[in-house]
Motif scaffolding. Structure first.
Motif, mmCIF file in Angstrom:
data_model
loop_
_atom_site.group_PDB
_atom_site.id
_atom_site.type_symbol
_atom_site.label_atom_id
_atom_site.label_comp_id
_atom_site.label_asym_id
_atom_site.label_seq_id
_atom_site.Cartn_x
_atom_site.Cartn_y
_atom_site.Cartn_z
ATOM 1 N N LEU A 1 0.721 -1.112 -0.158
ATOM 2 C CA LEU A 1 -0.088 0.084 0.077
ATOM 3 C C LEU A 1 0.939 1.327 0.101
ATOM 4 N N ALA A 2 0.660 2.068 -0.903
ATOM 5 C CA ALA A 2 1.416 3.270 -0.986
ATOM 6 C C ALA A 2 0.306 4.629 -0.412
ATOM 7 N N GLU A 3 0.857 4.971 0.644
ATOM 8 C CA GLU A 3 -0.254 6.145 1.280
ATOM 9 C C GLU A 3 -0.332 7.009 0.479
ATOM 10 N N CYS A 4 -1.707 7.863 0.264
ATOM 11 C CA CYS A 4 -1.859 9.052 -0.152
ATOM 12 C C CYS A 4 -3.005 9.799 0.503
ATOM 13 N N ASP A 5 -3.283 10.834 0.196
ATOM 14 C CA ASP A 5 -4.330 11.603 0.812
ATOM 15 C C ASP A 5 -5.654 11.299 0.232
ATOM 16 N N ARG A 6 -6.692 11.496 0.977
ATOM 17 C CA ARG A 6 -7.993 11.236 0.615
ATOM 18 C C ARG A 6 -8.438 12.113 -0.303
ATOM 19 N N LEU A 7 -8.947 11.620 -1.839
ATOM 20 C CA LEU A 7 -9.598 12.683 -2.539
ATOM 21 C C LEU A 7 -10.804 12.070 -3.116
ATOM 22 N N GLY A 8 -11.752 12.737 -3.607
ATOM 23 C CA GLY A 8 -13.130 12.346 -3.880
ATOM 24 C C GLY A 8 -13.805 11.379 -2.957
ATOM 25 N N ASP A 9 -14.175 10.264 -3.529
ATOM 26 C CA ASP A 9 -14.478 9.120 -2.555
ATOM 27 C C ASP A 9 -13.649 8.371 -1.831
ATOM 28 N N GLY A 10 -13.100 8.779 -0.829
ATOM 29 C CA GLY A 10 -12.104 8.002 0.061
ATOM 30 C C GLY A 10 -12.663 6.628 0.437
ATOM 31 N N ARG A 11 -13.525 6.211 0.230
ATOM 32 C CA ARG A 11 -13.943 4.660 0.710
ATOM 33 C C ARG A 11 -13.164 3.704 -0.172
ATOM 34 N N ALA A 12 -13.122 4.083 -1.713
ATOM 35 C CA ALA A 12 -12.396 3.306 -2.308
ATOM 36 C C ALA A 12 -10.823 3.221 -2.090
ATOM 37 N N ASP A 13 -10.345 4.174 -1.744
ATOM 38 C CA ASP A 13 -8.764 4.123 -1.434
ATOM 39 C C ASP A 13 -8.397 3.867 0.202
ATOM 40 N N TYR A 14 -9.561 3.568 0.848
ATOM 41 C CA TYR A 14 -9.180 3.267 2.323
ATOM 42 C C TYR A 14 -8.955 1.807 2.284
ATOM 43 N N SER A 15 -7.827 1.446 3.034
ATOM 44 C CA SER A 15 -7.277 -0.228 3.350
ATOM 45 C C SER A 15 -7.735 -0.305 4.881
ATOM 46 N N HIS A 16 -8.841 -1.449 4.854
ATOM 47 C CA HIS A 16 -9.020 -1.684 6.242
ATOM 48 C C HIS A 16 -7.868 -2.634 7.005
ATOM 49 N N LYS A 17 -7.118 -3.360 6.061
ATOM 50 C CA LYS A 17 -6.033 -3.914 6.564
ATOM 51 C C LYS A 17 -4.891 -2.898 7.347
ATOM 52 N N HIS A 18 -4.695 -1.794 6.627
ATOM 53 C CA HIS A 18 -3.408 -1.046 6.935
ATOM 54 C C HIS A 18 -4.124 0.340 7.818
ATOM 55 N N ARG A 19 -5.443 0.386 7.850
ATOM 56 C CA ARG A 19 -6.208 1.456 8.520
ATOM 57 C C ARG A 19 -5.764 2.792 7.963
ATOM 58 N N ARG A 20 -5.505 3.020 6.686
ATOM 59 C CA ARG A 20 -5.231 4.190 6.139
ATOM 60 C C ARG A 20 -5.426 4.404 4.769
ATOM 61 N N HIS A 21 -5.552 5.592 4.193
ATOM 62 C CA HIS A 21 -5.772 5.545 2.687
ATOM 63 C C HIS A 21 -4.555 5.381 1.921
ATOM 64 N N GLY A 22 -4.703 4.956 0.601
ATOM 65 C CA GLY A 22 -3.583 4.716 -0.082
ATOM 66 C C GLY A 22 -3.940 3.907 -1.452
ATOM 67 N N VAL A 23 -3.099 3.775 -2.322
ATOM 68 C CA VAL A 23 -3.276 2.925 -3.242
ATOM 69 C C VAL A 23 -2.667 1.573 -3.334
ATOM 70 N N ASN A 24 -2.996 0.519 -4.094
ATOM 71 C CA ASN A 24 -2.293 -0.743 -4.334
ATOM 72 C C ASN A 24 -1.505 -0.533 -5.414
ATOM 73 N N VAL A 25 -0.365 -0.656 -5.284
ATOM 74 C CA VAL A 25 0.740 -0.691 -6.543
ATOM 75 C C VAL A 25 1.482 -2.032 -6.582
ATOM 76 N N GLN A 26 1.381 -2.669 -7.674
ATOM 77 C CA GLN A 26 2.320 -3.758 -7.727
ATOM 78 C C GLN A 26 3.414 -3.631 -8.293
ATOM 79 N N VAL A 27 4.528 -4.361 -7.815
ATOM 80 C CA VAL A 27 5.859 -4.204 -8.385
ATOM 81 C C VAL A 27 6.544 -5.565 -8.851
ATOM 82 N N ILE A 28 7.032 -5.337 -9.948
ATOM 83 C CA ILE A 28 7.956 -6.753 -10.318
ATOM 84 C C ILE A 28 9.407 -6.535 -9.880
ATOM 85 N N THR A 29 10.187 -7.194 -9.142
ATOM 86 C CA THR A 29 11.482 -6.909 -8.919
ATOM 87 C C THR A 29 12.329 -8.058 -9.223
#
Length: 119
Positions: A1-29
């Protein structure tokens, strides 16, 4: 989870697991921790396995013949994906299972350092 500020509809960006707003970014390493690919952001409430399937990461890697070493969130992703074993509800892993879990954990350590640098 990459943390971010809440914009627009904050419910979509809220992660209950991490208990904060953010976006899910997948990374190949790479095994060395280098980051050759970063996915477009998905809402923070998106599960990691759902995000990997959305971006077709597992299917593409299987077609390329590249094995996938993932964390335990990707259990059940298929035979091409190697993950550690989860502790059963209300139980414990056996000594053998814990020993087997150490190999993927050691291999993922440089990857996790790459992720830390990225964040």
């Amino acid at each position: 989870l990459a943390e971010c500020d809440r914009l627009g509809d904050g419910r979509a960006d809220y992660s209950h697991k991490h208990r904060r707003h953010g976006v899910n970014v997948q990374v190949i390493t790479a095994p060395t921790g280098q980051v050759p690919w970063i996915s477009p952001a998905l809402p923070g409430r998106t599960h990691d396995l759902t995000a990997a399937r959305t971006h077709r990461i597992i299917r593409i890697r299987e077609r390329q013949g590249v094995p996938v070493l993932a964390d335990r969130a990707c259990q059940g992703a298929g035979s091409w994906v190697t993950t550690g074993r989860k502790r059963p509800p209300g139980g414990e892993l056996t000594v053998t299972q814990r020993t087997v879990n150490r190999a993927p954990a050691r291999a993922r350590a440089p990857v996790e350092r790459g992720m830390a640098r990225l964040k």
